[in-house]
Design an enzyme around this catalytic site. Structure first.
Site, PDB file in Angstrom:
ATOM      1  N   HIS A   3       0.844  -1.200   0.000  1.00 14.31           N
ATOM      2  CA  HIS A   3       0.000   0.000   0.000  1.00 14.31           C
ATOM      3  C   HIS A   3       0.873   1.243   0.000  1.00 14.31           C
ATOM      4  O   HIS A   3       1.949   1.274   0.613  1.00 14.31           O
ATOM      5  CB  HIS A   3      -0.985   0.003   1.177  1.00 14.31           C
ATOM      6  CG  HIS A   3      -0.355   0.066   2.545  1.00 14.31           C
ATOM      7  ND1 HIS A   3       0.096   1.245   3.103  1.00 14.31           N
ATOM      8  CD2 HIS A   3      -0.123  -0.893   3.469  1.00 14.31           C
ATOM      9  CE1 HIS A   3       0.567   1.008   4.313  1.00 14.31           C
ATOM     10  NE2 HIS A   3       0.462  -0.292   4.562  1.00 14.31           N
ATOM     11  N   ASP A  37       6.551   0.975   7.109  1.00 10.73           N
ATOM     12  CA  ASP A  37       5.163   0.648   6.762  1.00 10.73           C
ATOM     13  C   ASP A  37       4.690   1.509   5.593  1.00 10.73           C
ATOM     14  O   ASP A  37       4.025   2.502   5.796  1.00 10.73           O
ATOM     15  CB  ASP A  37       4.281   0.861   7.994  1.00 10.73           C
ATOM     16  CG  ASP A  37       2.838   0.466   7.783  1.00 10.73           C
ATOM     17  OD1 ASP A  37       2.556  -0.297   6.840  1.00 10.73           O
ATOM     18  OD2 ASP A  37       1.981   0.932   8.561  1.00 10.73           O
ATOM     19  N   HIS A  80       4.062   3.750  12.322  1.00 10.91           N
ATOM     20  CA  HIS A  80       3.083   4.691  12.876  1.00 10.91           C
ATOM     21  C   HIS A  80       3.662   5.569  13.987  1.00 10.91           C
ATOM     22  O   HIS A  80       2.930   6.318  14.619  1.00 10.91           O
ATOM     23  CB  HIS A  80       1.847   3.956  13.425  1.00 10.91           C
ATOM     24  CG  HIS A  80       1.052   3.225  12.389  1.00 10.91           C
ATOM     25  ND1 HIS A  80      -0.279   2.885  12.568  1.00 10.91           N
ATOM     26  CD2 HIS A  80       1.379   2.774  11.162  1.00 10.91           C
ATOM     27  CE1 HIS A  80      -0.722   2.240  11.504  1.00 10.91           C
ATOM     28  NE2 HIS A  80       0.287   2.163  10.633  1.00 10.91           N
ATOM     29  N   GLU A  91      -5.078   1.933   2.424  1.00  9.52           N
ATOM     30  CA  GLU A  91      -5.048   0.755   3.298  1.00  9.52           C
ATOM     31  C   GLU A  91      -5.183   1.165   4.755  1.00  9.52           C
ATOM     32  O   GLU A  91      -5.843   0.486   5.544  1.00  9.52           O
ATOM     33  CB  GLU A  91      -3.744  -0.014   3.075  1.00  9.52           C
ATOM     34  CG  GLU A  91      -3.657  -1.350   3.806  1.00  9.52           C
ATOM     35  CD  GLU A  91      -3.106  -1.266   5.224  1.00  9.52           C
ATOM     36  OE1 GLU A  91      -3.195  -2.274   5.954  1.00  9.52           O
ATOM     37  OE2 GLU A  91      -2.588  -0.187   5.606  1.00  9.52           O
ATOM     38  N   ASP A 132      -0.197   4.428   0.901  1.00  2.00           N
ATOM     39  CA  ASP A 132      -0.535   5.475   1.860  1.00  2.00           C
ATOM     40  C   ASP A 132       0.172   5.256   3.185  1.00  2.00           C
ATOM     41  O   ASP A 132       0.595   4.147   3.522  1.00  2.00           O
ATOM     42  CB  ASP A 132      -2.047   5.573   2.074  1.00  2.00           C
ATOM     43  CG  ASP A 132      -2.667   4.292   2.613  1.00  2.00           C
ATOM     44  OD1 ASP A 132      -2.291   3.199   2.136  1.00  2.00           O
ATOM     45  OD2 ASP A 132      -3.533   4.375   3.508  1.00  2.00           O
ATOM     46  N   GLU A 167       4.073  -6.064   4.307  1.00  2.92           N
ATOM     47  CA  GLU A 167       4.034  -5.361   5.592  1.00  2.92           C
ATOM     48  C   GLU A 167       5.250  -5.770   6.421  1.00  2.92           C
ATOM     49  O   GLU A 167       5.805  -6.865   6.253  1.00  2.92           O
ATOM     50  CB  GLU A 167       2.755  -5.716   6.348  1.00  2.92           C
ATOM     51  CG  GLU A 167       1.467  -5.230   5.705  1.00  2.92           C
ATOM     52  CD  GLU A 167       1.156  -3.771   5.993  1.00  2.92           C
ATOM     53  OE1 GLU A 167       1.999  -3.089   6.616  1.00  2.92           O
ATOM     54  OE2 GLU A 167       0.069  -3.311   5.590  1.00  2.92           O
TER      55      GLU A 167
END
Length: 382
Positions: free
Chosen positions: A70, A102, A355, A134, A72, A162
């Site tokens: 992904h 990520d 994150h 995602e 984003d 991932e």
């Protein structure tokens, strides 16, 4: 030929936070592939502000391997970054920037493999699949999968990159995110019994969610997951205007993270039944305009790939490890699996860094991912 580090530097430079467009990154990848005479398909959202990308290298009429990621990333707002989040910084063998772990590090490794793919005679195809949104519910990949589902040849394997520290992962839980809006009746707090306190009734529903969660602790259990049972939690709540006003409205968001063998919608349905049968009648006894409304925010299925399957054998060969595991976070893997594409999760870096401020992937992990993809190339070489 660009290395994975150089490509990661470019990818990190694109701010693809989910609230933003990903087209600048997608167009870069499209042009990069075009430089090697590799055509690709762009599958846009309704507003044409975002797109998935799908490209095939090798004999498209045969089943092959999907390398999926992904594009984003999550926001950096309010996080105490000590380095610029949308510039790649290198320190002590670590590459810092939003999305390095990520999961732009994996995408960079995939793109770095392209020159070798086009220079090699392939007996099986490699597909590059990049998605959007995602991080906000695996939204974008669904339109990509709708296209792939109609094709006569299904891939042998999809590798979702991932961050797993390149350990092969065969399973994760599914997720259902829900919103509950409670509408009552406002009045002066001196006459509280004449009102319908939306916060108090919402609290009752949240308490029922807690009881449902306690029941789920009893089982079923699957020791491959941590925790080994389905969980429920309330994450956001808002309501009320002032202390001397009985609140007419309250909203809360909750999620269910379910074992692959369980349907998270069943938990939401139990709460709906409780609301309709136990809570709403008492609210409407005071005000007939009272309401309790539920709406789905996002959902994706769990993933559980058989450890004896061909997909598991392939990823074990590419990784050099049969130490299969599961992860607590969700991926697009369950959606690929649902359309008949066997899927595993394996990529560089760790979600311990994802994150977070000063997110990073190590150079060692990036180079190890390059090595894994080279072993895949050796397997599909004619």
């Amino acid at each position: 030929m660009s290395s994975s580090v150089e490509l990661l530097r470019t990818l990190v430079g694109f701010d693809t936070t989910s609230r933003e467009s990903n087209l600048h990154l997608i167009e870069f990848v499209r042009d990069y592939l075009a430089g090697f005479d590799v055509p690709c398909e762009l599958i846009y959202n309704t507003e044409r502000s975002k797109a998935n990308l799908f490209a095939t290298l090798g004999p498209a009429h045969l089943p092959g391997i999907v390398l999926s990621g992904h594009t984003d990333v999550v926001p950096v707002d309010g996080q105490p970054w000590t380095l610029p989040p949308f510039e790649l910084s290198e320190r002590d063998g670590k590459l810092y920037g939003r999305g390095t772990a990520d999961m732009k590090g994996y995408i960079a490794c995939v793109l770095a493999l392209v020159p070798s793919l086009v220079a090699t005679s392939l007996r099986l195809p490699v597909h590059i699949a990049l998605s959007y949104d995602e991080e906000v519910g695996c939204l974008g990949v669904r339109s990509l999968l709708a296209v792939l589902e109609q094709r006569p040849v299904k891939p042998l394997l999809c590798i979702i990159g991932e961050p797993t520290q390149l350990q092969p992962v065969l399973g994760h839980k599914g997720k259902l995110a829900m919103r509950c809006d409670v509408h009552g009746h406002a009045c002066h707090s001196a006459y509280a019994p004449s009102g319908v306190n939306a916060i108090e009734y919402a609290a009752e529903l949240i308490g029922e969610l807690g009881r449902l969660g306690q029941q789920l602790r009893a089982g079923p259990h699957d020791p491959r997951f941590d925790p080994p049972y389905t969980t429920v939690q309330t994450g956001v709540i808002s309501g009320g205007k002032a202390l001397n006003i009985v609140p007419a409205d309250c909203r809360f968001d909750f999620e269910v993270r379910a074992l692959p063998s369980q349907d998270p919608a069943q938990v939401a349905q139990q709460l709906k039944v409780y609301a309709e049968q136990q809570v709403l009648p008492r609210m409407r006894a005071v005000s007939e305009q009272s309401e309790i409304r539920f709406s789905e925010l996002s959902a994706y299925p769990g993933l559980v790939t058989d450890a004896q399957s061909q997909a598991a054998e392939l990823i074990a060969a590419f990784c050099g490890s049969k130490d299969f595991g599961t992860v607590a976070f969700g991926t697009e893997g369950g959606l690929f699996d649902a359309v008949g594409i066997p899927t595993v999760v394996c990529g560089p870096g760790s979600m311990d860094q994802g994150h977070k401020p000063d997110e990073f992937v190590s150079l060692a992990q990036l180079h190890a991912c390059d090595g894994m993809l080279q072993r895949m190339l050796a397997f599909i070489r004619a």
